[in-house]
Design a protein around this motif. Structure first.
Motif, mmCIF file in Angstrom:
data_model
loop_
_atom_site.group_PDB
_atom_site.id
_atom_site.type_symbol
_atom_site.label_atom_id
_atom_site.label_comp_id
_atom_site.label_asym_id
_atom_site.label_seq_id
_atom_site.Cartn_x
_atom_site.Cartn_y
_atom_site.Cartn_z
ATOM 1 N N ASP A 295 68.364 3.611 44.073
ATOM 2 C CA ASP A 295 69.543 3.639 45.060
ATOM 3 C C ASP A 295 70.039 4.819 44.910
ATOM 4 O O ASP A 295 69.843 5.903 44.399
ATOM 5 N N ARG A 296 71.074 5.005 45.642
ATOM 6 C CA ARG A 296 71.933 6.540 45.701
ATOM 7 C C ARG A 296 72.245 6.923 44.347
ATOM 8 O O ARG A 296 72.475 7.875 43.897
ATOM 9 N N GLU A 297 73.013 5.847 43.704
ATOM 10 C CA GLU A 297 73.598 6.111 42.355
ATOM 11 C C GLU A 297 72.473 6.572 41.345
ATOM 12 O O GLU A 297 72.705 7.467 40.663
ATOM 13 N N GLU A 298 71.376 5.950 41.463
ATOM 14 C CA GLU A 298 70.283 6.089 40.534
ATOM 15 C C GLU A 298 69.716 7.688 40.956
ATOM 16 O O GLU A 298 69.518 8.306 40.003
ATOM 17 N N CYS A 299 69.772 7.954 42.086
ATOM 18 C CA CYS A 299 69.005 9.313 42.492
ATOM 19 C C CYS A 299 70.278 10.433 41.984
ATOM 20 O O CYS A 299 70.006 11.658 41.552
ATOM 21 N N GLY B 151 63.426 -1.425 51.191
ATOM 22 C CA GLY B 151 64.389 -2.601 51.120
ATOM 23 C C GLY B 151 65.005 -2.928 52.551
ATOM 24 O O GLY B 151 65.083 -1.917 53.459
ATOM 25 N N GLU B 152 65.496 -4.361 52.849
ATOM 26 C CA GLU B 152 66.092 -4.530 54.000
ATOM 27 C C GLU B 152 67.355 -3.823 54.594
ATOM 28 O O GLU B 152 67.539 -3.480 55.762
ATOM 29 N N LYS B 153 67.920 -3.238 53.780
ATOM 30 C CA LYS B 153 69.190 -2.365 53.883
ATOM 31 C C LYS B 153 68.930 -1.053 54.199
ATOM 32 O O LYS B 153 69.620 0.021 54.312
ATOM 33 N N LYS B 154 67.643 -0.592 53.872
ATOM 34 C CA LYS B 154 67.299 0.766 53.852
ATOM 35 C C LYS B 154 68.022 1.597 52.955
ATOM 36 O O LYS B 154 68.511 2.611 53.192
ATOM 37 N N ASP B 155 68.210 1.198 51.519
ATOM 38 C CA ASP B 155 69.162 1.783 50.494
ATOM 39 C C ASP B 155 68.273 2.188 49.401
ATOM 40 O O ASP B 155 69.089 2.701 48.661
ATOM 41 N N LYS B 156 66.981 2.354 49.447
ATOM 42 C CA LYS B 156 66.460 2.853 48.344
ATOM 43 C C LYS B 156 65.424 3.669 48.668
ATOM 44 O O LYS B 156 64.971 3.533 49.867
ATOM 45 N N ILE B 157 65.018 4.482 47.942
ATOM 46 C CA ILE B 157 63.869 5.438 47.962
ATOM 47 C C ILE B 157 62.732 5.337 47.245
ATOM 48 O O ILE B 157 63.288 4.958 45.871
ATOM 49 N N VAL B 158 61.632 5.381 47.468
ATOM 50 C CA VAL B 158 60.276 5.298 46.703
ATOM 51 C C VAL B 158 59.836 6.625 45.864
ATOM 52 O O VAL B 158 59.715 7.485 46.667
ATOM 53 N N LEU B 159 60.118 6.508 44.473
ATOM 54 C CA LEU B 159 59.851 7.597 43.602
ATOM 55 C C LEU B 159 58.740 7.036 42.917
ATOM 56 O O LEU B 159 58.716 6.186 42.544
ATOM 57 N N ILE B 160 58.066 8.245 42.126
ATOM 58 C CA ILE B 160 57.138 7.922 40.881
ATOM 59 C C ILE B 160 57.698 8.805 39.757
ATOM 60 O O ILE B 160 57.976 9.962 40.089
ATOM 61 N N PHE C 289 69.211 12.168 50.751
ATOM 62 C CA PHE C 289 69.258 10.670 50.798
ATOM 63 C C PHE C 289 70.568 10.455 50.271
ATOM 64 O O PHE C 289 71.376 9.395 50.946
ATOM 65 N N ILE C 290 71.112 11.026 49.339
ATOM 66 C CA ILE C 290 72.475 10.803 48.776
ATOM 67 C C ILE C 290 73.484 10.636 49.697
ATOM 68 O O ILE C 290 74.616 9.984 49.650
ATOM 69 N N HIS C 291 73.645 11.861 50.476
ATOM 70 C CA HIS C 291 74.413 12.111 51.591
ATOM 71 C C HIS C 291 74.426 11.329 52.941
ATOM 72 O O HIS C 291 75.280 11.739 53.910
ATOM 73 N N THR C 292 73.398 10.607 53.144
ATOM 74 C CA THR C 292 73.329 9.927 54.192
ATOM 75 C C THR C 292 73.877 8.473 54.224
ATOM 76 O O THR C 292 74.130 8.167 52.973
ATOM 77 N N LYS C 293 74.262 7.887 55.555
ATOM 78 C CA LYS C 293 74.743 6.538 55.559
ATOM 79 C C LYS C 293 73.705 5.907 56.599
ATOM 80 O O LYS C 293 73.356 6.335 57.568
ATOM 81 N N GLU D 16 70.040 14.499 35.308
ATOM 82 C CA GLU D 16 69.504 14.314 33.879
ATOM 83 C C GLU D 16 68.092 14.504 33.728
ATOM 84 O O GLU D 16 67.474 14.589 32.505
ATOM 85 N N GLU D 17 67.092 14.340 34.824
ATOM 86 C CA GLU D 17 65.679 14.131 34.583
ATOM 87 C C GLU D 17 64.879 15.286 35.060
ATOM 88 O O GLU D 17 65.528 16.289 35.888
ATOM 89 N N ASN D 18 63.595 15.658 34.727
ATOM 90 C CA ASN D 18 62.990 16.432 35.354
ATOM 91 C C ASN D 18 62.559 16.129 36.857
ATOM 92 O O ASN D 18 62.293 14.950 37.005
ATOM 93 N N VAL D 19 62.762 16.884 37.741
ATOM 94 C CA VAL D 19 62.504 16.600 39.181
ATOM 95 C C VAL D 19 61.812 17.756 39.862
ATOM 96 O O VAL D 19 62.038 19.032 39.853
ATOM 97 N N ALA D 20 60.718 17.220 40.581
ATOM 98 C CA ALA D 20 59.895 18.301 41.614
ATOM 99 C C ALA D 20 60.835 18.831 42.742
ATOM 100 O O ALA D 20 61.727 18.066 43.213
ATOM 101 N N ILE D 21 60.889 20.073 42.945
ATOM 102 C CA ILE D 21 61.971 20.671 43.629
ATOM 103 C C ILE D 21 61.835 19.969 45.151
ATOM 104 O O ILE D 21 62.768 19.701 45.660
ATOM 105 N N MET D 22 60.594 19.797 45.818
ATOM 106 C CA MET D 22 60.685 19.237 47.078
ATOM 107 C C MET D 22 61.293 17.874 46.995
ATOM 108 O O MET D 22 61.982 17.436 47.957
#
Length: 205
Positions: free
Chosen positions: A167-171, A65-74, A191-195, A177-183
């Motif tokens: 985005d940070r709220e979805e993260c 994103g232009e604002k660099k406010d999202k992260i790419v997950l699968i 990511f959540i705590h950066t500005k 709530e979800e299954n997440v790989a530890i890394m």
């Protein structure tokens, strides 16, 4: 260098993962067996034999994103847990392939996005071990920025992937709530705590 692996027997002959029996010497001098899973196809290639930490795979931490406010997950279906799990795009490094090249290739295959790696050196890109009590696998992390429109059209038949631009709220929700790989989980916490640009920390090496 301490060498407590006294012998190795290859138990399986599979395409991507094999089981090895190690004859080991314990710290008290007694002997025993230890069972190791590895992506290596031959006992001489095991890290216990070479003592070299070469990267088996690459993990891609990519900002979108232009604002660099999202992260790419699968969100990928994984047979060992018979369920979906949130991960970073990742894959094996092919023989002779640089990690950055592998990252560009894997992002495109799994998400259809164009990946621009951020140049880093030293501790941030060297490979680290994943689950060292069970396997000698190690992976390096590549950081950068993604652009383009997500698509599943390049993924392999064996893959079942949903592309998530979070985005940070979805993260925060995913971690709760979800299954997440530890890394992936640890980097989502970062990511959540950066500005601003989440990759700015790489400039402070």
């Amino acid at each position: 260098m301490v060498d407590r692996v006294k012998g190795v027997e290859k138990v399986t002959d599979n395409p991507f993962l094999n089981l090895y029996n190690f004859d080991v010497e314990k710290r008290n001098g007694k002997t025993g067996k230890y069972y190791v899973a590895s992506r290596k196809k031959d006992p001489t290639q095991l890290k216990a034999a070479t003592h070299k930490n070469t990267s088996d795979g690459v993990i891609i931490y990519s900002v979108y994103g232009e604002k660099k406010d999202k992260i790419v997950l699968i969100k990928q279906f994984r047979y060992p847990i018979n369920a979906y799990v949130y991960e970073f795009p990742a894959g094996l490094v092919e023989p002779g392939e640089e990690m950055a090249q592998a990252g560009i290739r894997e992002i495109y295959e799994e998400t259809g996005l164009v990946f621009e790696p951020k140049v880093t050196e030293g501790a941030y890109t060297r490979p680290f071990f994943t689950t060292v009590g069970m396997t000698d696998e190690s992976c390096g992390t590549i950081y950068g920025y993604c652009s383009g429109t997500p698509t599943n059209e390049h993924e392999e038949e064996s893959e079942d992937i949903e592309i998530v631009l979070a985005d940070r709220e979805e993260c925060k929700r995913i971690l709760k709530e979800e299954n997440v790989a530890i890394m992936c989980a640890y980097m989502l916490m970062h990511f959540i705590h950066t500005k601003g640009d989440p990759l700015a920390f790489l400039d402070e090496q």
